[in-house]
Design an enzyme around this catalytic site. Structure first.
Site, mmCIF file in Angstrom:
data_model
loop_
_atom_site.group_PDB
_atom_site.id
_atom_site.type_symbol
_atom_site.label_atom_id
_atom_site.label_comp_id
_atom_site.label_asym_id
_atom_site.label_seq_id
_atom_site.Cartn_x
_atom_site.Cartn_y
_atom_site.Cartn_z
ATOM 1 N N LYS A 22 -32.109 -3.993 -28.613
ATOM 2 C CA LYS A 22 -33.770 -3.529 -28.229
ATOM 3 C C LYS A 22 -34.389 -3.394 -29.180
ATOM 4 C CE LYS A 22 -34.133 1.341 -28.408
ATOM 5 N NZ LYS A 22 -34.757 2.153 -28.900
ATOM 6 N N ASN A 23 -34.116 -3.088 -30.268
ATOM 7 C CA ASN A 23 -35.455 -2.542 -31.367
ATOM 8 C C ASN A 23 -36.199 -3.815 -32.257
ATOM 9 O OD1 ASN A 23 -34.143 -0.034 -30.850
ATOM 10 N ND2 ASN A 23 -33.656 0.640 -32.564
ATOM 11 N N ARG A 93 -42.235 5.749 -27.774
ATOM 12 C CA ARG A 93 -43.113 5.467 -29.154
ATOM 13 C C ARG A 93 -42.701 4.004 -29.737
ATOM 14 N NH1 ARG A 93 -43.587 8.374 -32.823
ATOM 15 N NH2 ARG A 93 -43.236 7.010 -34.005
ATOM 16 N N CYS A 117 -41.179 13.850 -30.577
ATOM 17 C CA CYS A 117 -40.043 13.388 -29.719
ATOM 18 C C CYS A 117 -38.543 13.880 -29.739
ATOM 19 C CB CYS A 117 -39.678 11.501 -29.555
ATOM 20 S SG CYS A 117 -38.883 11.321 -31.007
ATOM 21 N N ARG A 122 -42.918 12.593 -36.043
ATOM 22 C CA ARG A 122 -42.745 11.205 -36.342
ATOM 23 C C ARG A 122 -44.429 10.243 -36.220
ATOM 24 N NH1 ARG A 122 -38.136 7.928 -31.870
ATOM 25 N NH2 ARG A 122 -38.642 6.740 -33.510
ATOM 26 N N PRO A 123 -45.050 10.789 -37.261
ATOM 27 C CA PRO A 123 -46.675 10.685 -37.507
ATOM 28 C C PRO A 123 -46.536 8.191 -37.475
ATOM 29 C CG PRO A 123 -45.385 11.168 -38.928
ATOM 30 C CD PRO A 123 -44.195 11.269 -38.371
ATOM 31 N N VAL A 124 -47.483 8.526 -37.085
ATOM 32 C CA VAL A 124 -48.221 7.278 -37.765
ATOM 33 C C VAL A 124 -49.075 6.692 -38.585
ATOM 34 C CG1 VAL A 124 -47.369 6.320 -35.442
ATOM 35 C CG2 VAL A 124 -49.261 7.487 -35.561
ATOM 36 N N ASP A 125 -49.417 7.834 -40.023
ATOM 37 C CA ASP A 125 -50.404 7.511 -40.619
ATOM 38 C C ASP A 125 -50.077 6.213 -41.566
ATOM 39 O OD1 ASP A 125 -48.330 9.050 -41.202
ATOM 40 O OD2 ASP A 125 -48.273 8.862 -43.050
ATOM 41 N N LEU A 126 -49.110 5.903 -41.378
ATOM 42 C CA LEU A 126 -48.726 4.379 -42.225
ATOM 43 C C LEU A 126 -49.135 3.280 -41.182
ATOM 44 C CD1 LEU A 126 -44.637 5.638 -43.830
ATOM 45 C CD2 LEU A 126 -47.381 5.871 -45.517
ATOM 46 N N ASP A 306 -29.368 5.462 -37.136
ATOM 47 C CA ASP A 306 -29.579 5.165 -35.430
ATOM 48 C C ASP A 306 -27.813 5.257 -35.383
ATOM 49 O OD1 ASP A 306 -31.822 2.617 -34.581
ATOM 50 O OD2 ASP A 306 -31.662 4.948 -34.811
ATOM 51 N N ARG A 398 -31.578 4.604 -21.105
ATOM 52 C CA ARG A 398 -32.737 3.281 -22.423
ATOM 53 C C ARG A 398 -32.121 2.249 -23.273
ATOM 54 N NH1 ARG A 398 -36.584 7.172 -24.919
ATOM 55 N NH2 ARG A 398 -37.335 5.314 -25.388
HETATM 56 C C1 EPZ Z 1 -37.153 2.785 -35.448
HETATM 57 O O1 EPZ Z 1 -38.546 3.747 -35.505
HETATM 58 C C2 EPZ Z 1 -36.308 2.625 -34.398
HETATM 59 N N1 EPZ Z 1 -36.982 2.302 -33.211
HETATM 60 C C3 EPZ Z 1 -36.265 3.964 -34.045
HETATM 61 O O2 EPZ Z 1 -34.458 3.462 -33.652
HETATM 62 C C4 EPZ Z 1 -35.108 4.133 -35.655
HETATM 63 O O3 EPZ Z 1 -33.945 5.656 -35.558
HETATM 64 C C5 EPZ Z 1 -35.689 3.953 -36.456
HETATM 65 O O4 EPZ Z 1 -36.730 3.177 -36.942
HETATM 66 C C6 EPZ Z 1 -35.320 4.632 -37.859
HETATM 67 O O5 EPZ Z 1 -35.374 2.619 -38.330
HETATM 68 C C7 EPZ Z 1 -38.190 1.260 -32.945
HETATM 69 O O6 EPZ Z 1 -37.494 -0.177 -33.941
HETATM 70 C C8 EPZ Z 1 -38.169 0.829 -32.033
HETATM 71 P P1 EPZ Z 1 -39.460 4.397 -39.026
HETATM 72 P P2 EPZ Z 1 -39.566 4.066 -36.252
HETATM 73 O O7 EPZ Z 1 -41.238 4.513 -39.054
HETATM 74 O O8 EPZ Z 1 -40.860 2.518 -36.203
HETATM 75 C C9 EPZ Z 1 -41.609 8.706 -40.952
HETATM 76 C C10 EPZ Z 1 -33.751 4.612 -31.555
HETATM 77 O O9 EPZ Z 1 -32.664 5.042 -31.094
HETATM 78 N N2 EPZ Z 1 -43.190 7.826 -40.625
HETATM 79 O O10 EPZ Z 1 -38.412 3.652 -40.061
HETATM 80 O O11 EPZ Z 1 -40.678 5.113 -35.208
HETATM 81 C C11 EPZ Z 1 -40.878 9.009 -39.988
HETATM 82 O O12 EPZ Z 1 -41.046 10.500 -38.951
HETATM 83 C C12 EPZ Z 1 -35.345 5.110 -32.271
HETATM 84 O O13 EPZ Z 1 -33.187 3.102 -31.098
HETATM 85 C C13 EPZ Z 1 -44.085 8.962 -41.287
HETATM 86 O O14 EPZ Z 1 -43.913 9.511 -42.122
HETATM 87 O O15 EPZ Z 1 -39.063 4.212 -37.353
HETATM 88 C C14 EPZ Z 1 -38.964 8.924 -40.135
HETATM 89 O O16 EPZ Z 1 -39.446 10.187 -40.957
HETATM 90 C C15 EPZ Z 1 -34.538 6.565 -33.146
HETATM 91 N N3 EPZ Z 1 -44.803 7.959 -40.962
HETATM 92 C C16 EPZ Z 1 -39.584 7.995 -40.930
HETATM 93 O O17 EPZ Z 1 -40.644 7.667 -41.427
HETATM 94 C C17 EPZ Z 1 -45.459 6.775 -40.002
HETATM 95 O O18 EPZ Z 1 -47.263 6.388 -40.405
HETATM 96 C C18 EPZ Z 1 -39.111 6.185 -40.895
HETATM 97 O O19 EPZ Z 1 -39.726 6.033 -39.609
HETATM 98 C C19 EPZ Z 1 -43.934 5.773 -39.367
HETATM 99 C C20 EPZ Z 1 -42.924 6.713 -40.151
#
Ligand code: EPZ
Length: 417
Positions: A22-23, A93, A117, A122-126, A306, A398
């Site tokens: 999925k991911n 997301r 969620c 889960r911010p998107v600042d990065l 996960d 999902r």
């Molecule tokens: C991906 O989410 C996966 N989703 C998630 O799987 C998975 O848990 C996660 O990576 C971690 O491995 C998909 O691939 C679709 P991150 P993502 O950006 O990309 C923080 C599932 O169950 N962060 O690696 O959203 C964030 O809040 C889902 O299949 C920022 O602060 O995860 C988190 O604490 C759930 N700013 C950490 O980084 C940002 O701009 C890791 O998030 C982005 C992230």
């Protein structure tokens, strides 16, 4: 509202086919925005999230066909609508992964902020900061990110202060069409990133450092058509490995790859579960007692966040205590109160939970809150005495294709009601 009924206590045995990840599929679909295509994705899973991403790309103006029997997705055409609306983005997301491709290819995007969620803010600042470094200008208003790069994006050296899968994917895709060289430092190394990079290379992108935490991308003028086989879903595989372990059975996970499971393999072995690689996939056997083990979730190749909820369910019936620390998301213990209702002994404080194993769990009606929490309740139900009813199974759909069919085929007493 569908529910799932499980009568526990049956050791699983047989073969479970593992579907496409999925991911990996979600960013690969977003990559379809980068070229006229066609982009053909093989081994595509049939999941609710894939359908949501299809609807999103179609409303952008792409043609997306899915042949579920052939497990094939074909994406083509060009986006003529650069907005990703709130009602779709808030459902999933991963919709935010259209941001990088849209700005890179069309010089503009208007993407709803995803909002939080169940598992965290889960911010998107990065994602935003990286694209700004590449020359995009953002205007955040009305809950939307409005990004513009009228002269196109230019390469930059982007250092991630923390590992982010989504931000790595968004910026990797954007970098393929940027002017010059982009360096992504402290990039995520999840197998899904490598799969995306391989697909982008097939489309004509120039990427070095695949599989490492430093990706170097040489921008090109345009990307073309490609056919790409999606890697197997390591989280689905890890989930069914826990199902075999928690019921004391032996299961062959068809198509699963040892390397994708990273630290999860080592931890399963530490608990007394046998994990062996065969030509057809991974053989998971648990014939003796289960021992408690400590786990801390980390970016790949560490223990996957996960897999945390699924592992906690397993530790509920292990010998002794286990300490489970969640370092990636701030609120990913919502399965704890539900597991407790089934007789589990779990206490958590902040990001760490202590699980004290009990001889048996007892079936109960339980509530799912997010994808991985809901599957951990299914796992507990497989081992519990009596009947478990898992509510709100739309969370399950999902990320797990035909879960009751796959589990029934290896001896579980499970049905959708
Ligand atoms: C991906 O989410 C996966 N989703 C998630 O799987 C998975 O848990 C996660 O990576 C971690 O491995 C998909 O691939 C679709 P991150 P993502 O950006 O990309 C923080 C599932 O169950 N962060 O690696 O959203 C964030 O809040 C889902 O299949 C920022 O602060 O995860 C988190 O604490 C759930 N700013 C950490 O980084 C940002 O701009 C890791 O998030 C982005 C992230």
């Amino acid at each position: 509202m569908d529910r799932i009924r499980i009568r526990g206590g049956k050791p699983l045995s047989g073969r479970i086919p593992i579907g496409g990840a999925k991911n990996a599929t979600l960013p690969l679909m977003a990559a379809g925005l980068l070229s006229e295509g066609p982009l053909t994705l093989e081994n595509a899973p049939d999941l609710a999230d894939i359908t949501t991403m299809r609807h999103l790309l179609v409303q952008h103006g792409m043609q997306v066909t899915q042949d579920k029997a052939e497990r094939r997705l074909v994406l083509s055409g060009a986006a003529d609508n650069l907005e990703a609306p709130y009602d779709l983005v808030r459902k999933m997301r991963a919709s935010v992964l259209v941001l990088g491709p849209l700005v890179a290819r069309f010089g503009e995007a208007r993407v709803s902020l995803p909002g939080g969620c169940a598992i965290g803010t889960r911010p998107v600042d990065l994602h935003i900061k990286g694209l700004e470094q590449m020359g995009a200008v953002f205007d955040l208003e009305g809950g939307y990110m409005h990004a513009k790069a009228p002269q196109g994006l230019r390469g930059a050296r982007i250092i991630f202060p923390q590992v982010s899968v989504g931000a790595t994917e968004n910026l990797l895709m954007a970098a393929t069409l940027a002017e010059g060289t982009t360096e992504l430092v402290n990039a995520a190394r999840e197998p899904e990133i490598g799969d995306l990079a391989m697909c982008l290379m097939r489309m004509g992108a120039r990427i070095e450092g695949i599989g490492t935490d430093r990706l170097v991308v040489e921008g090109v003028k345009r990307l073309g058509a490609a056919t790409h086989p999606i890697i197997p879903d390591r989280i689905e595989a890890g989930t069914y490995a826990c199902a075999a372990a928690i019921t004391g059975g032996t299961v062959l996970l068809e198509g699963a790859r040892m390397v994708d499971l990273g630290a999860v393999v080592r931890t399963l072995r530490e608990c007394g579960v046998d994990v062996a690689e065969e030509t057809a996939g991974l053989r998971i056997t648990r014939s003796n007692g289960l021992r408690g083990a400590d786990v801390m979730t980390e970016p790949f190749p560490g223990f996957a966040t996960d897999m945390q909820a699924q592992f906690m369910a397993l530790m509920c019936v292990a010998e002794g205590a286990s300490m489970i620390t969640e370092t990636i998301f701030e609120n990913r213990f919502m399965h704890v109160p539900e597991l407790t209702r089934m007789g589990a002994r779990i206490k958590y404080h902040g990001q760490s939970a202590i699980v004290r194993g009990v001889p048996k769990l007892s079936g109960a009606p339980v509530m799912a809150t997010d994808l991985r929490a809901s599957v951990s309740l299914v796992l507990a139900g497989l081992a519990a005495q009596g009947e478990t009813i898992v509510n709100r199974v739309y969370h399950l759909d999902r990320g797990y294709e035909a879960i009751e069919r796959k589990l029934s085929a290896v001896g579980a007493e499970i049905e959708r009601i």
